[in-house]
Design a protein around this motif. Structure first.
Motif, mmCIF file in Angstrom:
data_model
loop_
_atom_site.group_PDB
_atom_site.id
_atom_site.type_symbol
_atom_site.label_atom_id
_atom_site.label_comp_id
_atom_site.label_asym_id
_atom_site.label_seq_id
_atom_site.Cartn_x
_atom_site.Cartn_y
_atom_site.Cartn_z
ATOM 1 N N CYS A 175 16.121 -1.274 -2.980
ATOM 2 C CA CYS A 175 15.447 -0.156 -2.325
ATOM 3 C C CYS A 175 14.850 0.774 -3.370
ATOM 4 O O CYS A 175 13.668 1.128 -3.306
ATOM 5 C CB CYS A 175 16.431 0.601 -1.436
ATOM 6 S SG CYS A 175 15.704 2.046 -0.627
ATOM 7 N N VAL A 176 15.654 1.161 -4.342
ATOM 8 C CA VAL A 176 15.231 2.134 -5.350
ATOM 9 C C VAL A 176 14.017 1.624 -6.130
ATOM 10 O O VAL A 176 12.977 2.287 -6.221
ATOM 11 C CB VAL A 176 16.392 2.436 -6.318
ATOM 12 C CG1 VAL A 176 15.934 3.336 -7.454
ATOM 13 C CG2 VAL A 176 17.549 3.093 -5.569
ATOM 14 N N ALA A 177 14.149 0.431 -6.704
ATOM 15 C CA ALA A 177 13.090 -0.111 -7.561
ATOM 16 C C ALA A 177 11.937 -0.687 -6.755
ATOM 17 O O ALA A 177 10.778 -0.610 -7.167
ATOM 18 C CB ALA A 177 13.674 -1.180 -8.480
ATOM 19 N N GLY A 178 12.246 -1.269 -5.600
ATOM 20 C CA GLY A 178 11.196 -1.882 -4.793
ATOM 21 C C GLY A 178 10.193 -0.877 -4.260
ATOM 22 O O GLY A 178 8.979 -1.110 -4.301
ATOM 23 N N TYR A 179 10.678 0.270 -3.810
ATOM 24 C CA TYR A 179 9.770 1.300 -3.302
ATOM 25 C C TYR A 179 8.889 1.843 -4.428
ATOM 26 O O TYR A 179 7.727 2.166 -4.212
ATOM 27 C CB TYR A 179 10.572 2.428 -2.652
ATOM 28 C CG TYR A 179 10.838 2.221 -1.181
ATOM 29 C CD1 TYR A 179 10.487 3.179 -0.241
ATOM 30 C CD2 TYR A 179 11.445 1.055 -0.718
ATOM 31 C CE1 TYR A 179 10.734 3.001 1.116
ATOM 32 C CE2 TYR A 179 11.697 0.852 0.629
ATOM 33 C CZ TYR A 179 11.338 1.829 1.546
ATOM 34 O OH TYR A 179 11.576 1.628 2.885
ATOM 35 N N ALA A 180 9.457 1.934 -5.630
ATOM 36 C CA ALA A 180 8.655 2.388 -6.767
ATOM 37 C C ALA A 180 7.560 1.372 -7.079
ATOM 38 O O ALA A 180 6.406 1.748 -7.339
ATOM 39 C CB ALA A 180 9.546 2.587 -7.984
ATOM 40 N N GLU A 181 7.909 0.098 -7.055
ATOM 41 C CA GLU A 181 6.909 -0.939 -7.326
ATOM 42 C C GLU A 181 5.809 -0.913 -6.266
ATOM 43 O O GLU A 181 4.623 -1.025 -6.589
ATOM 44 C CB GLU A 181 7.573 -2.319 -7.355
ATOM 45 C CG GLU A 181 6.596 -3.434 -7.675
ATOM 46 C CD GLU A 181 7.271 -4.767 -7.914
ATOM 47 O OE1 GLU A 181 6.646 -5.804 -7.625
ATOM 48 O OE2 GLU A 181 8.421 -4.782 -8.401
ATOM 49 N N ILE A 182 6.198 -0.740 -5.022
ATOM 50 C CA ILE A 182 5.215 -0.679 -3.940
ATOM 51 C C ILE A 182 4.325 0.546 -4.099
ATOM 52 O O ILE A 182 3.097 0.452 -4.017
ATOM 53 C CB ILE A 182 5.930 -0.663 -2.575
ATOM 54 C CG1 ILE A 182 6.576 -2.029 -2.296
ATOM 55 C CG2 ILE A 182 4.944 -0.312 -1.445
ATOM 56 C CD1 ILE A 182 7.536 -2.031 -1.128
ATOM 57 N N GLY A 183 4.941 1.710 -4.313
ATOM 58 C CA GLY A 183 4.164 2.933 -4.455
ATOM 59 C C GLY A 183 3.171 2.868 -5.589
ATOM 60 O O GLY A 183 1.986 3.195 -5.431
ATOM 61 N N LEU A 184 3.627 2.416 -6.763
ATOM 62 C CA LEU A 184 2.743 2.324 -7.928
ATOM 63 C C LEU A 184 1.633 1.301 -7.713
ATOM 64 O O LEU A 184 0.476 1.537 -8.063
ATOM 65 C CB LEU A 184 3.558 1.943 -9.166
ATOM 66 C CG LEU A 184 4.370 3.058 -9.811
ATOM 67 C CD1 LEU A 184 5.254 2.508 -10.916
ATOM 68 C CD2 LEU A 184 3.457 4.149 -10.363
ATOM 69 N N THR A 185 1.981 0.170 -7.123
ATOM 70 C CA THR A 185 0.990 -0.878 -6.882
ATOM 71 C C THR A 185 -0.107 -0.397 -5.951
ATOM 72 O O THR A 185 -1.308 -0.603 -6.204
ATOM 73 C CB THR A 185 1.663 -2.129 -6.296
ATOM 74 O OG1 THR A 185 2.626 -2.636 -7.229
ATOM 75 C CG2 THR A 185 0.631 -3.221 -6.016
ATOM 76 N N LEU A 186 0.281 0.266 -4.880
ATOM 77 C CA LEU A 186 -0.712 0.729 -3.905
ATOM 78 C C LEU A 186 -1.591 1.830 -4.485
ATOM 79 O O LEU A 186 -2.791 1.896 -4.189
ATOM 80 C CB LEU A 186 -0.016 1.213 -2.629
ATOM 81 C CG LEU A 186 0.788 0.157 -1.854
ATOM 82 C CD1 LEU A 186 1.246 0.716 -0.508
ATOM 83 C CD2 LEU A 186 -0.005 -1.123 -1.652
ATOM 84 N N LEU A 187 -1.008 2.682 -5.321
ATOM 85 C CA LEU A 187 -1.806 3.742 -5.945
ATOM 86 C C LEU A 187 -2.847 3.171 -6.912
ATOM 87 O O LEU A 187 -3.899 3.775 -7.118
ATOM 88 C CB LEU A 187 -0.893 4.719 -6.691
ATOM 89 C CG LEU A 187 -0.107 5.718 -5.840
ATOM 90 C CD1 LEU A 187 0.850 6.514 -6.714
ATOM 91 C CD2 LEU A 187 -1.039 6.652 -5.091
ATOM 92 N N GLN A 188 -2.549 2.018 -7.469
ATOM 93 C CA GLN A 188 -3.440 1.431 -8.472
ATOM 94 C C GLN A 188 -4.424 0.422 -7.888
ATOM 95 O O GLN A 188 -5.349 0.000 -8.573
ATOM 96 C CB GLN A 188 -2.593 0.757 -9.563
ATOM 97 C CG GLN A 188 -1.764 1.746 -10.377
ATOM 98 C CD GLN A 188 -0.741 1.071 -11.255
ATOM 99 O OE1 GLN A 188 -0.662 -0.160 -11.324
ATOM 100 N NE2 GLN A 188 0.073 1.867 -11.942
ATOM 101 N N ARG A 189 -4.216 0.054 -6.621
ATOM 102 C CA ARG A 189 -5.109 -0.938 -6.018
ATOM 103 C C ARG A 189 -6.443 -0.296 -5.645
ATOM 104 O O ARG A 189 -6.483 0.695 -4.906
ATOM 105 C CB ARG A 189 -4.461 -1.543 -4.769
ATOM 106 C CG ARG A 189 -3.607 -2.746 -5.058
ATOM 107 C CD ARG A 189 -2.889 -3.256 -3.846
ATOM 108 N NE ARG A 189 -3.724 -3.424 -2.663
ATOM 109 C CZ ARG A 189 -3.286 -3.933 -1.516
ATOM 110 N NH1 ARG A 189 -2.008 -4.312 -1.417
ATOM 111 N NH2 ARG A 189 -4.085 -4.059 -0.481
#
Length: 218
Positions: free
Chosen positions: A128-142
């Motif tokens: 949960c902790v790391a996955g949400y960060a990966e999702i958030g960062l990925t979407l911000l950079q797409r």
């Protein structure tokens, strides 16, 4: 552990719920159902962090876990405020019935915490902790995710926010330290299995939101 999940990690961070959220096409019914269940999830997540504090031995490690506990508790009023913007008041959140997916996920994490040690519990918390960060960062950079007038822009920004990412870094650092203290080659498969199961439960949590939207439109 992330690599050890095989295709499960990709299924989690690239779930249809996430992709629809990214494009702003996620049904509002799905998102609102998710928001309610996420509030209930966070209350149990706070309990899990409190349990983690009790399982740690050094004061420095306790401070790490306490910071995560406080961050989770501080997120609850923010979540309430955000839900209000979607027409969900605090009473609705506090009296909502837990979905089976919420029960399965949160009780799994707590059971791992009660039965295992701090490293086991952190392994259950990290997807949960790391996955949400990966999702958030990925979407911000797409480049295809246009956040101007995006219905879910605030959610995306929240999980790519520097403060949230600092908390993720602390959780990862604590995991690394605990692994150096008590991790062994023979334990890796055990903690990776915990991490994988929690990852699968995250995927089912996304699917829960989509299922709610499908049921509402049936």
């Amino acid at each position: 552990m992330r690599e050890h999940t095989g295709s499960n990690w990709h299924a989690y961070v690239n779930h249809t719920f996430v992709q629809q959220l990214a494009q702003g096409t996620l049904p509002i019914t799905a998102f609102k159902h998710y928001l309610v269940q996420d509030y209930l999830f966070l209350t149990h997540f706070a309990r899990a962090y409190a349990l983690l504090v009790s399982k740690l031995r050094s004061v420095r490690h306790m401070r790490f876990a306490t910071a995560s506990l406080n961050a989770t508790l501080d997120e609850l009023p923010l979540h309430i405020h955000y839900c209000a913007q979607w027409g969900i008041d605090e009473k609705q959140l506090q009296t909502a019935t837990e979905a089976f997916e919420t029960i399965a996920y949160t009780r799994y994490v707590l059971d791992i915490g009660h039965a295992g040690d701090s490293l086991d519990l952190l392994s259950a918390l990290l997807p949960c902790v790391a996955g949400y960060a990966e999702i958030g960062l990925t979407l911000l950079q797409r480049p295809d995710v246009q956040l101007e007038r995006h219905p879910y822009a605030a959610w995306i920004h929240n999980y790519g926010d520097a403060a949230y990412l600092d908390g993720v870094k602390s959780a990862l650092a604590l995991t690394d330290e605990l692994w150096r203290e008590r991790g062994t080659e023979s334990r890796f498969d055990e903690v990776s299995a915990i991490f994988t199961t929690a990852t699968q439960l995250e995927t089912r949590f996304w699917q829960m939101g989509l299922n709610a939207a499908s049921e509402a439109s049936a």
